[in-house]
Write an enzyme that holds these catalytic residues in place. Structure first.
Site, PDB file in Angstrom:
ATOM      1  N   HIS A 188       0.861  -1.180   0.000  1.00  0.00           N
ATOM      2  CA  HIS A 188       0.000   0.000   0.000  1.00  0.00           C
ATOM      3  C   HIS A 188       0.898   1.231   0.000  1.00  0.00           C
ATOM      4  O   HIS A 188       1.690   1.435   0.927  1.00  0.00           O
ATOM      5  CB  HIS A 188      -0.920   0.021   1.227  1.00  0.00           C
ATOM      6  CG  HIS A 188      -1.832   1.207   1.255  1.00  0.00           C
ATOM      7  ND1 HIS A 188      -3.127   1.163   0.756  1.00  0.00           N
ATOM      8  CD2 HIS A 188      -1.650   2.469   1.704  1.00  0.00           C
ATOM      9  CE1 HIS A 188      -3.694   2.344   0.901  1.00  0.00           C
ATOM     10  NE2 HIS A 188      -2.812   3.161   1.477  1.00  0.00           N
ATOM     11  N   CYS A 189       0.784   2.034  -1.038  1.00  0.00           N
ATOM     12  CA  CYS A 189       1.667   3.194  -1.196  1.00  0.00           C
ATOM     13  C   CYS A 189       0.904   4.473  -0.864  1.00  0.00           C
ATOM     14  O   CYS A 189       0.007   4.875  -1.614  1.00  0.00           O
ATOM     15  CB  CYS A 189       2.208   3.256  -2.628  1.00  0.00           C
ATOM     16  SG  CYS A 189       3.361   4.626  -2.901  1.00  0.00           S
ATOM     17  N   PRO A 190       1.214   5.138   0.251  1.00  0.00           N
ATOM     18  CA  PRO A 190       0.515   6.390   0.561  1.00  0.00           C
ATOM     19  C   PRO A 190       0.840   7.514  -0.403  1.00  0.00           C
ATOM     20  O   PRO A 190       0.051   8.452  -0.549  1.00  0.00           O
ATOM     21  CB  PRO A 190       0.991   6.702   1.986  1.00  0.00           C
ATOM     22  CG  PRO A 190       2.306   6.008   2.110  1.00  0.00           C
ATOM     23  CD  PRO A 190       2.211   4.777   1.269  1.00  0.00           C
ATOM     24  N   GLY A 193      -1.660   7.137  -3.008  1.00  0.00           N
ATOM     25  CA  GLY A 193      -3.019   7.097  -2.486  1.00  0.00           C
ATOM     26  C   GLY A 193      -3.799   5.869  -2.891  1.00  0.00           C
ATOM     27  O   GLY A 193      -5.024   5.939  -3.032  1.00  0.00           O
TER      28      GLY A 193
END
Length: 366
Positions: A188-190, A193
């Protein structure tokens, strides 16, 4: 003295709602066809009538896009005019092409369904969880947590997801931030997003590679600009005063280029090995583990074939059908416990605790 106040009496019957009108209102709202994204159980946000999907925690995406736009804007405003006059006109052309490619890759990574798997229906979940014992009587027992299958003559364990009520396909993992099972889950890449998975990994890889080229290109051009200008004015301080935007670009590129180049190199290694970040961090196919788990069953034993299989294969269709219409007679699914706002002291299911901690650690890898 207190002033006299006049109060107007309100008839309570005017505030009451008759059962027939309430039924008519409920009937009208129930007759309105609803799309599946409106009742989607995961923690996602949808825009443009379900065409765009984002994670709920997508506040870092504007920062990512803003840094790219501001840096490139300063580059075109302060550096390009001087470099075009003293070097070549192709510098802004190359910068413009790289900028457009980076922005398109970023938006496609952020707005694409990463490969979310639909949750099991109540009938499917009941069929999986209902076990029959050896005596022949139908009883309820907790389903097994793992199931073993063979892939390329190697045993692969499939885990049961207690949230989605189904056994996860190979290379699938449940993202604790988005509350979805994602096919070929990478992390999951912030910064984008969104989760990075089977359907948007190629866009993510093209984003970090093109961003590496863009950052290196701007960094080299800014150093060249300041060097030439300082030689012309015979003063570095005067050169900086004449082009203050170049200093801002230099600082941004200097502190970001190392992490971007490192991330690009790491994912190049993953693509060449047909691995995911999730598998690499957990050491799923590490030689340090048991002998039966020492090899990667998904590798084609060829760097070119692994790259083609990961980046050049056909785009798989989305499985959640987020813009599809719900049948009018189908009940609206109730929110799961993971969707509700729980107090911080409430402990989660033991089956999820270890995996959620591992998935949350993956969100910091990019």
């Amino acid at each position: 003295m207190m002033k006299n106040c006049e109060y107007q009496q309100i008839d309570p019957r005017a505030l009451s709602v008759s059962p027939s009108s309430a039924q008519n209102h409920a009937g009208k709202s129930a007759q309105r066809p609803r799309r599946k994204w409106e009742v989607f159980p995961g923690r996602n946000r949808f825009f443009c009538d379900g065409r765009i999907i984002l994670a709920r925690q997508s506040g870092v995406l504007p920062l990512t896009l803003g840094l790219i736009v501001v840096t490139c804007g300063l580059f075109f405003a302060f550096d390009c005019p001087f470099l075009v006059e003293h070097l070549t006109v192709f510098i802004p052309v190359i910068g413009g092409v790289l900028f457009v490619f980076v922005v398109i890759s970023l938006l496609r990574t952020s707005f694409t369904d990463p490969g979310i798997l639909p949750r099991a229906t109540p009938d499917e979940a009941a069929d999986i969880e209902k076990q029959i014992d050896t005596s022949g009587s139908s009883t309820y027992r907790p389903p097994p947590r793992t199931k073993e299958i063979l892939i390329n003559q190697q045993v692969v364990k499939l885990k049961y997801c207690f949230t989605c009520k189904t056994f996860r396909p190979p290379r699938t993992s449940h993202c604790s931030l988005c509350d979805n099972c994602v096919e070929r889950f990478d992390h999951h890449c912030p910064w984008v997003g969104n989760c990075v998975g089977k359907r948007n990994y190629r866009f993510f890889y093209s984003f970090i590679i093109s961003l590496s080229f863009l950052t290196s290109f701007i960094f080299g051009c800014v150093i060249t600009h300041i060097t030439l200008r300082s030689q012309a004015s015979k003063s570095l301080v005067q050169a900086i005063q004449e082009s203050p935007g170049s200093v801002v670009e230099l600082v941004i590129c200097f502190f970001s280029i190392w992490s971007i180049l490192g991330l690009s190199g790491f994912h190049t290694y993953l693509v060449a090995s047909n691995l995911t970040t999730n598998e690499d961090i957990k050491g799923s196919w590490s030689s340090k583990r048991a002998a039966e788990e020492s090899g990667n069953p998904y590798s084609y034993n060829s760097i070119i074939t692994n790259c083609c299989a990961t980046l050049c294969g056909p785009m798989p269709p989305s499985l959640i059908d987020r813009r599809g219409l719900l049948p009018l007679d189908e009940p609206i699914p109730a929110p799961s416990a993971s969707e509700m706002e729980l107090p911080p002291f409430v402990a989660k299911n033991d089956a999820h605790m270890e995996e959620n901690c591992q998935d949350f650690a993956l969100s910091c890898t990019a």
